[in-house]
Motif scaffolding. Structure first.
Motif, short mmCIF file in Angstrom:
data_model
loop_
_atom_site.label_atom_id
_atom_site.label_comp_id
_atom_site.label_asym_id
_atom_site.label_seq_id
_atom_site.Cartn_x
_atom_site.Cartn_y
_atom_site.Cartn_z
N SER A 1 10.74 15.46 12.34
CA SER A 1 11.28 16.66 11.71
C SER A 1 12.14 16.32 10.50
O SER A 1 12.33 17.14 9.63
CB SER A 1 12.10 17.47 12.70
N THR A 2 12.61 15.08 10.40
CA THR A 2 13.45 14.73 9.25
C THR A 2 12.63 14.25 8.06
O THR A 2 13.20 13.98 7.01
CB THR A 2 14.45 13.62 9.64
N ALA A 3 11.31 14.12 8.22
CA ALA A 3 10.50 13.62 7.10
C ALA A 3 10.52 14.64 5.96
O ALA A 3 10.26 15.82 6.18
CB ALA A 3 9.08 13.37 7.56
N VAL A 4 10.86 14.19 4.75
CA VAL A 4 10.82 15.10 3.60
C VAL A 4 9.48 15.02 2.90
O VAL A 4 9.03 15.99 2.29
CB VAL A 4 11.96 14.80 2.61
N LEU A 5 8.87 13.84 2.96
CA LEU A 5 7.55 13.70 2.35
C LEU A 5 6.69 12.90 3.31
O LEU A 5 7.10 11.86 3.81
CB LEU A 5 7.65 12.96 1.01
N GLU A 6 5.50 13.40 3.54
CA GLU A 6 4.68 12.82 4.58
C GLU A 6 3.21 12.94 4.18
O GLU A 6 2.78 14.02 3.74
CB GLU A 6 4.92 13.65 5.85
N THR A 7 2.46 11.85 4.27
CA THR A 7 1.02 11.98 4.04
C THR A 7 0.29 11.62 5.31
O THR A 7 0.78 10.83 6.12
CB THR A 7 0.52 11.05 2.92
N ASP A 8 -0.88 12.20 5.48
CA ASP A 8 -1.66 11.94 6.67
C ASP A 8 -3.11 11.71 6.25
O ASP A 8 -3.77 12.63 5.77
CB ASP A 8 -1.56 13.14 7.62
N GLY A 9 -3.53 10.47 6.34
CA GLY A 9 -4.92 10.13 6.02
C GLY A 9 -5.30 10.42 4.58
O GLY A 9 -6.45 10.76 4.29
N LEU A 10 -4.35 10.29 3.66
CA LEU A 10 -4.60 10.66 2.27
C LEU A 10 -5.63 9.70 1.65
O LEU A 10 -5.48 8.48 1.71
CB LEU A 10 -3.28 10.61 1.49
N THR A 11 -6.66 10.29 1.05
CA THR A 11 -7.78 9.51 0.55
C THR A 11 -8.22 10.05 -0.79
O THR A 11 -8.18 11.26 -1.03
CB THR A 11 -8.98 9.62 1.54
N ARG A 12 -8.63 9.13 -1.67
CA ARG A 12 -9.20 9.57 -2.94
C ARG A 12 -10.35 8.64 -3.34
O ARG A 12 -10.18 7.43 -3.41
CB ARG A 12 -8.14 9.55 -4.04
N HIS A 13 -11.51 9.26 -3.56
CA HIS A 13 -12.66 8.49 -4.06
C HIS A 13 -12.83 8.77 -5.54
O HIS A 13 -12.60 9.87 -6.01
CB HIS A 13 -13.95 8.94 -3.36
N PHE A 14 -13.24 7.73 -6.28
CA PHE A 14 -13.76 7.93 -7.64
C PHE A 14 -15.21 7.48 -7.60
O PHE A 14 -15.48 6.29 -7.63
CB PHE A 14 -12.99 7.09 -8.66
N GLY A 15 -16.11 8.43 -7.53
CA GLY A 15 -17.50 8.04 -7.36
C GLY A 15 -17.63 7.30 -6.04
O GLY A 15 -17.21 7.78 -5.00
N GLY A 16 -18.17 6.09 -6.08
CA GLY A 16 -18.34 5.33 -4.84
C GLY A 16 -17.12 4.48 -4.49
O GLY A 16 -17.07 3.85 -3.45
N PHE A 17 -16.13 4.49 -5.39
CA PHE A 17 -14.98 3.62 -5.21
C PHE A 17 -13.85 4.39 -4.52
O PHE A 17 -13.51 5.49 -4.90
CB PHE A 17 -14.52 3.12 -6.59
N THR A 18 -13.28 3.78 -3.46
CA THR A 18 -12.18 4.43 -2.76
C THR A 18 -10.87 3.82 -3.24
O THR A 18 -10.55 2.69 -2.90
CB THR A 18 -12.33 4.26 -1.25
N ALA A 19 -10.13 4.59 -4.06
CA ALA A 19 -8.91 4.05 -4.65
C ALA A 19 -7.75 4.11 -3.66
O ALA A 19 -6.90 3.22 -3.62
CB ALA A 19 -8.55 4.84 -5.91
N VAL A 20 -7.73 5.18 -2.86
CA VAL A 20 -6.69 5.33 -1.83
C VAL A 20 -7.42 5.66 -0.54
O VAL A 20 -8.23 6.59 -0.48
CB VAL A 20 -5.70 6.44 -2.20
#
Lengths: 286, 315, 252
Positions: free
Chosen positions: C2-21
């Protein structure tokens, strides 16, 4: 119906030859060259002068028009255009509009504001009748010549060392220079080639598109559509766009003459909105 | 530049207009046109000079305002002020509706879409002769007295005072807007759009707002032209008008309201002085001027004057 | 949680076939001093762009102050208390630092649509901008001259000032000292050390000195995915990290 289609294809191919140089300068080099049509105009006028005043036969006159436009393009690239590479678009817009104004004014002063007319040689006049359709001989000639150019360009840009070097130079001029590619010369030659093709198109198009001092502005939108809709990475994209444009334009003038050029402008806006990154795929990635 | 000098120069500028009224009575129709074009270039400056959005089709809004006000008067409502507002409203509405289209792609797409929209409007006005008069122009525009008092006279006195007053009032409003937080945000968007987004600015909404505002200004300029000349011709929508306005703006100096107005004045006076010569000659030199300005950089006359003043003041 | 101010869950980013995150789950608690490190090309800057919304995520969620903001555009996330600096300066060349900071403050106060009153009538904004730049020890003369002419170190300082002007709850610092010569870096390091404790900070950094001096928790990113996370001492001792990153630095 088929006749309209053939006429449309012929004028589309002509548009492609006129516009393909712009697809390199605007599409690849990211230079807003609104003066591209002025090279077409220059070629067209030279052709008219040679034909009508000096009695030069048609084919040599057209070839001379292409060479003249290429030379003009080369000189202007070396003296003026290159100073504006990498500058912001407003500078390029102002510069190229200025160039159009100057060239139109010079042509107007030398040749007058009227439409220029030429007489085609006898072997290009008349129509072939196939029973189910008739085809103008000149239209067929245009399709053959422009088709050959499209093929040559496609093979030339994709297969040759020059094509690879051009793409390298456009992608990253600094790195390309470091690799010993003569970037400056490649840009100059490319620009001359594009201008020469525009001159060729202008000369071939006197009979089909007309020619007067407003030519560069009148067809600016057509060229922009070809590039914007076709994208810049291939020859095929702009070629298809030009064909589509030619057919739509001819069909529009034939079937709904009362709306005139409105169809084309609407088509441009709509296509740009549907496909805003046809042109900008590169710019957006930066 | 010191505040006193700045004030003196501004007083000189507006005083000059007033002086021209008495000194050059035979030129009043021309002076009215200059004031109108100055307003048009001012509208372009808000968009191009402050917000950094380049358009090739600003004549679209000038023409819309002109036709809107002209047709309103031709149809029997000749009251000038409401006519101006009507011209502004029509132009602003079209600006608001087209802004999302124009801002959709990158700036190259924007250039072409603005051009395409202006061309569409030109063709539409050309083809809809039943409404616009087509190539013959809109005839039969009859204006009433301003506030029921001042009639548009043959010598252009009323036209001049009316146009100049509108220019002055809209200049004051523009000055307020560019010095406001909104104006600063526009300069921020021009300077660095990515950073503005990272500061939490809804960049697109700001651009839509300034595009609409600029359209309204241009619409008023067009409406003024229709009312003072009591005629609208197709060239209000011509591409040349958009290009000339860009030239005037760059000539005077972008991102400064006085630069925009000065550019318009110099251009119009030169055009008048050279109009005895052939039109090709004029077009040729305009082209040369555009090329020179593009290559030499865009400080314009005000930039040049500023540098001279700084050197002079530094001594 | 509950104290988390910023939280990511499974954050993913593809550029074409390349997975940057690649499926990054990270949590920042209130007042955190968290560092994100990793070799070049590990996806750190892409991750920041996903957090701010400059890029849209291919998959996963971002939660800011307990609320899912994955679908929100950048400017709305910023308004909720997120701010960032850029690895490569993103400044206003023609504006002065005072004007630029005023612009940021006006934006924070929701005044940037206000056109009917000149900026000079908003005295509080000018005063706050001056105080902020004074606090960062930006000389008054520099604060009033065009940004383009300032020394690089001052421009870096302005990068931070623009983010601070937003009074963020969560601050993302993308290599704040990058390219600054040691002689000019003091002000920048001091300003980072002096950040108010209630602001949660995520520091993306190459300079290991700075990371170990500043961070209380470290996440290591490699090839877009989280390689390790923990206290600085644990990270320093982790052999995988040494291999993937510190080893590389030692060779370099």
């Amino acid at each position: 119906m088929l006749t309209v289609l053939v006429d449309g294809v012929a004028s589309g191919m002509l548009l492609f030859v006129l516009a393909c140089g712009l697809s390199v300068t605007l599409g690849l080099m990211n230079f807003v060259n609104l003066a591209h049509g002025a090279f077409g105009m220059a070629g067209g006028y030279l052709c008219v002068v040679l034909l009508n005043q000096h009695g030069v036969p048609f084919i040599p006159a057209v070839a001379a028009a292409a060479l003249f436009a290429a030379a003009l393009g080369f000189v202007l690239e070396r003296t003026l255009y290159r100073q504006l590479y990498g500058r912001d678009h407003l500078d390029q817009v102002l510069f190229s509009i200025g160039l159009v104004f100057v060239m139109s004014a010079v042509v107007d002063w030398l040749m007058g504001a009227r439409q220029q007319l030429i007489t085609l040689p006898a072997w290009l006049q008349g129509r072939w009748d196939f029973g189910f359709m008739t085809v103008g001989v000149y239209r067929a000639f245009l399709i053959a010549v422009c088709g050959a150019i499209v093929l040559a360009l496609h093979l030339g840009l994709v297969r040759t060392r020059f094509g690879a070097r051009l793409r390298a130079a456009v992608d990253d001029a600094v790195v390309a220079r470091g690799l010993g590619i003569p970037v400056t010369r490649i840009f100059g030659v490319t620009f001359a080639l594009g201008s020469g093709l525009a001159g060729l198109g202008g000369a071939l198009g006197v009979e089909v598109l007309g020619l007067d001092p407003t030519f560069p502005l009148k067809f600016m939108v057509y060229f922009l559509i070809v590039v914007a809709v076709g994208g810049a990475n291939t020859i095929v994209g702009p070629f298809l766009a030009a064909l589509l444009l030619g057919v739509v334009d001819v069909a529009g003038k034939y079937y709904v003459p009362q709306v005139g050029a409105f169809v084309i402008y609407t088509a441009m806006v709509v296509l740009l909105l549907v496909k805003p990154h046809g042109l900008l795929a590169r710019g957006a990635a930066r | 530049m010191s505040a006193a000098l700045r004030f003196a120069l501004q007083a000189l500028f507006w005083g000059g207009w007033a002086g021209a009224y008495f000194a050059l009575p035979e030129y009043l129709p021309l002076l009215a046109q200059i004031a109108i074009i100055a307003l048009f270039v001012l509208s372009l400056d808000l968009l191009v000079g402050y917000a950094g959005f380049v358009t090739l089709g600003h004549a679209a809004f000038f023409g819309l305002g002109a036709y809107a006000a002209g047709i309103l008067a031709q149809q029997g409502w000749g009251e000038p002020i409401s006519g101006l507002l009507f011209g502004a409203a029509v132009a602003a509405l079209v600006g608001l509706l087209t802004a999302p289209l124009v801002l959709r792609g990158g700036d190259l797409t924007g250039l072409m879409v603005t051009l395409g929209i202006a061309m569409m409007l030109f063709e539409a006005a050309n083809r809809m002769a039943w409404l616009t008069g087509g190539a013959d122009g809109l005839q039969g525009v009859e204006m009433w007295e301003i506030f029921g008092v001042w009639r548009f006279d043959l010598f252009g006195r009323t036209a001049f005072v009316y146009s100049l007053t509108v220019l002055f009032l809209l200049y004051l409003l523009a000055r307020l807007i560019v010095s406001s937080p909104f104006g600063l945000a526009l300069r921020g968007i021009k300077g660095n759009r990515r950073r503005m987004e990272a500061l939490g600015t809804p960049v697109r909404a700001r651009l839509v707002a300034v595009y609409t505002l600029s359209a309204a200004y241009a619409g008023i300029a067009g409406a003024l032209l229709a009312q003072t000349t009591q005629f609208v011709s197709l060239d209000v929508l011509d591409f040349h008008r958009s290009a000339d306005a860009l030239l005037m703006l760059v000539l005077g100096g972008m991102g400064s309201l006085y630069g925009a107005m000065l550019g318009a004045i110099v251009f119009m006076v030169a055009h008048h002085a050279l109009s005895e010569l052939t039109p090709q000659f004029w077009q040729f030199w305009i082209g040369i001027a555009l090329i020179a300005l593009a290559i030499a950089g865009r400080g314009g006359m005000l930039g040049l004057a500023g540098r001279l003043l700084a050197r002079w003041g530094g001594r | 949680m509950s104290t988390a101010v910023l939280e990511t869950d499974g954050l993913t980013r593809h550029f074409g076939g390349f997975t940057a995150v690649d499926k990054v789950s990270l949590s920042l608690s209130a007042g955190a001093r968290h560092a994100l490190i990793g070799p070049n090309g590990a996806g750190k800057t892409t991750f920041v762009n996903l957090l701010t919304g400059a890029l849209s995520a291919s998959a996963g969620t971002v939660r800011l102050l307990g609320q899912d903001v994955t679908a929100l555009p950048q400017h709305k996330r910023i308004k909720r208390g997120l701010a960032r600096t850029f690895q490569i300066n993103q400044l206003f060349a023609e504006l002065t630092p005072l004007e630029a900071v005023s612009l940021a403050i006006a934006e924070r106060e929701g005044l940037s649509a206000r056109w009917w009153k000149p900026l000079s009538a908003h005295a509080a904004i000018a005063a706050e901008a001056r105080a902020l730049l004074d606090g960062l020890r930006m000389p008054a003369a520099d604060a009033a001259s065009a940004t383009a002419g300032l020394p690089y170190g001052r421009q870096r300082l302005l990068e931070i000032a623009l983010a601070l002007a937003l009074k963020p709850r969560v601050l993302l610092l993308d290599e704040p000292a990058a390219g600054v010569p040691p002689s000019e870096s003091r002000e920048i390091l001091d300003s980072i050390a002096a950040l108010p404790r209630e602001v949660a900070v995520l520091l993306i950094e190459h300079d290991m000195d700075l990371v170990f001096r500043f961070a209380e928790r470290i996440t290591v990113l490699a090839q877009g995915a989280i390689l390790a996370e923990g206290e600085p001492a644990a990270i320093a001792a982790d052999p995988r990290v040494k291999e993937a990153y510190l080893g590389e630095a030692a060779h370099g």
